[in-house]
Motif scaffolding. Structure first.
Motif, short mmCIF file in Angstrom:
data_model
loop_
_atom_site.label_atom_id
_atom_site.label_comp_id
_atom_site.label_asym_id
_atom_site.label_seq_id
_atom_site.Cartn_x
_atom_site.Cartn_y
_atom_site.Cartn_z
N LEU A 16 -2.09 -4.43 2.12
CA LEU A 16 -3.34 -3.95 1.37
C LEU A 16 -4.37 -3.49 1.85
O LEU A 16 -5.25 -2.60 1.57
N VAL B 123 -7.79 4.62 1.27
CA VAL B 123 -8.66 5.49 -0.13
C VAL B 123 -10.10 5.19 0.37
O VAL B 123 -10.70 6.57 0.00
N VAL B 124 -10.83 4.47 0.81
CA VAL B 124 -12.17 4.72 1.24
C VAL B 124 -12.44 5.73 2.27
O VAL B 124 -13.67 6.36 2.31
N LEU C 287 -13.01 -6.85 3.59
CA LEU C 287 -11.64 -7.53 3.43
C LEU C 287 -11.18 -8.69 4.48
O LEU C 287 -10.51 -9.34 4.06
N THR D 110 -16.20 -1.85 4.13
CA THR D 110 -14.86 -2.26 3.43
C THR D 110 -14.01 -3.18 4.18
O THR D 110 -13.68 -4.30 3.71
N VAL E 205 -6.30 0.05 1.15
CA VAL E 205 -7.52 0.24 0.67
C VAL E 205 -8.42 0.83 1.58
O VAL E 205 -9.21 1.86 1.32
#
Length: 383
Positions: A320, A327-328, A375, A371, A324
């Motif tokens: 995960l 993507v960012v 996380l 990010t 993520v």
């Protein structure tokens, strides 16, 4: 006999003695005789003088035919004839068939770009490796040096953004922005996220007051540019300082950077071999949905292994985390590409040979660092 008599003989002036042969007159009564040459004596005298002292040119002794000088093909058109030669040479080159190497004007083959999109590949590799070594040394040798690396990157990034936005007519003040950027990185190191937000507010307020000293004309435009720079560069980059503060902060930063590298590498490989459908053709024509899928897969798989062995995070949380961050990172790359396209520039600067500007290398990291901080605070709380 004279020259006009029908029998040949010596000329009264001694033509045989001067090396000039007798010329026979034409035979036949019906052929008109030639007119006497009034300059014959002068020519014989000039011939004698030429044999003794060299040629003497005058109106009576015409010189040899002029020889055209050798003319090399010109480098630049300096006359009409030269310009016509260049045009002819260009047309001749254009008429050659494909697949044949064409020589340049000087007989040399044209210089080819050093890498993709004209980049200097050896310089790009050298600069990239040097940047990675500096970051790793500051993390694992003496961690406080990482604060200096982030502060320097923030200052250079602010300078590039101010320089780039001047193309649009905006005039964000450089000195208070750089000062506020260094302040934010220090507050993040010695404080927390609250201190970082306070530093952002102080920076924006200080730049506004600085700008008011120059009057109110264009104030709204300059304030918008100032707020964009303050948030986009030093605020987002300072989360890297927060990420490195814990005891295992060096591993946290390393995992974050490697996740971004894996995302870029996987996206490039998948795009080259499988890329068909463009992802954002008006913003970044080279990006494809197949490349985006490769970015997510590579970052997820690599991050799951890194997070498991370095931070003891379960594989599924690592998957995960990597997905993520991929993507960012892609969104950060697209955001900067859109900003440069709106401004009308290719690179933020030419500060880094083979790379462009520092912001051209930080575009993905700027969105990935905050990010990753959030996380990892959730899936692997420090302490």
């Amino acid at each position: 006999m004279s020259y006009l008599e029908p029998r040949g003989g010596q000329t009264p002036s001694g033509g045989r003695a001067s090396g000039q042969p007798d010329v026979p007159a034409p035979y036949g009564l019906d052929v008109p005789a030639e007119e006497p040459d009034p300059y014959a004596a002068h020519r014989r005298q000039a011939a004698q003088e030429a044999a003794e002292t060299g040629p003497v040119w005058n109106a009576f002794t015409p010189g040899p035919e002029p020889v055209a000088p050798h003319w090399d093909p010109p480098v630049a058109a300096t006359s009409t004839s030269q310009a016509e030669w260049e045009l002819t040479a260009t047309e001749a080159e254009g008429s050659r068939g494909p697949g044949r190497r064409r020589a340049g004007r000087a007989g040399k083959p044209p210089v080819k770009p050093a890498g993709r999109a004209g980049r200097n590949l050896p310089a790009a590799i050298a600069v990239g490796v040097s940047m990675i070594l500096v970051v790793l040394a500051s993390l694992f040798v003496w961690k406080p040096a990482f604060l200096g690396v982030i502060a320097l990157a923030a200052g250079l990034g602010i300078w590039e953004m101010v320089r780039a936005l001047k193309v649009t007519g905006a005039r964000p003040p450089l000195i208070p922005l750089v000062t506020g950027g260094v302040l934010m990185t220090g507050l993040a190191w010695y404080g927390s996220t609250d201190a970082l937000i306070l530093g952002l507010a102080v920076t924006v307020l200080a730049t506004l007051l600085w700008r008011l000293a120059d009057g109110t004309e264009g104030l709204g435009r300059d304030f918008a540019a100032t707020a964009l720079i303050a948030v986009y560069v030093p605020f987002l980059l300072s989360f890297g300082v927060l990420l490195a503060k814990p005891d295992d902060g060096d591993y946290r930063v390393l995992i974050t950077l490697l996740a971004v590298v894996l995302s870029d590498t996987g996206g490039y490989a998948a795009g080259v071999f499988f890329g068909k459908r463009p992802m954002a053709p008006t913003i970044s024509p080279k990006k494809s949905w197949e490349g985006f899928a490769g970015s997510v897969v590579a970052s997820a798989v690599g991050s799951s292994a890194l997070a498991y062995f370095l931070l003891d995070v379960p594989f599924y949380w690592g998957l995960l985390f990597g997905a993520v961050l991929s993507v960012v990172a892609v969104l950060g790359d697209l955001a900067e590409s859109m900003l440069k396209r709106d401004i009308g520039i290719k690179d933020m600067s030419n500060l880094l040979p083979g790379h462009g500007g520092l912001m051209d290398r930080l575009d993905s990291i700027l969105f990935a660092v905050p990010t990753a901080f959030l996380l990892l605070w959730l899936i692997a709380p420090p302490g």
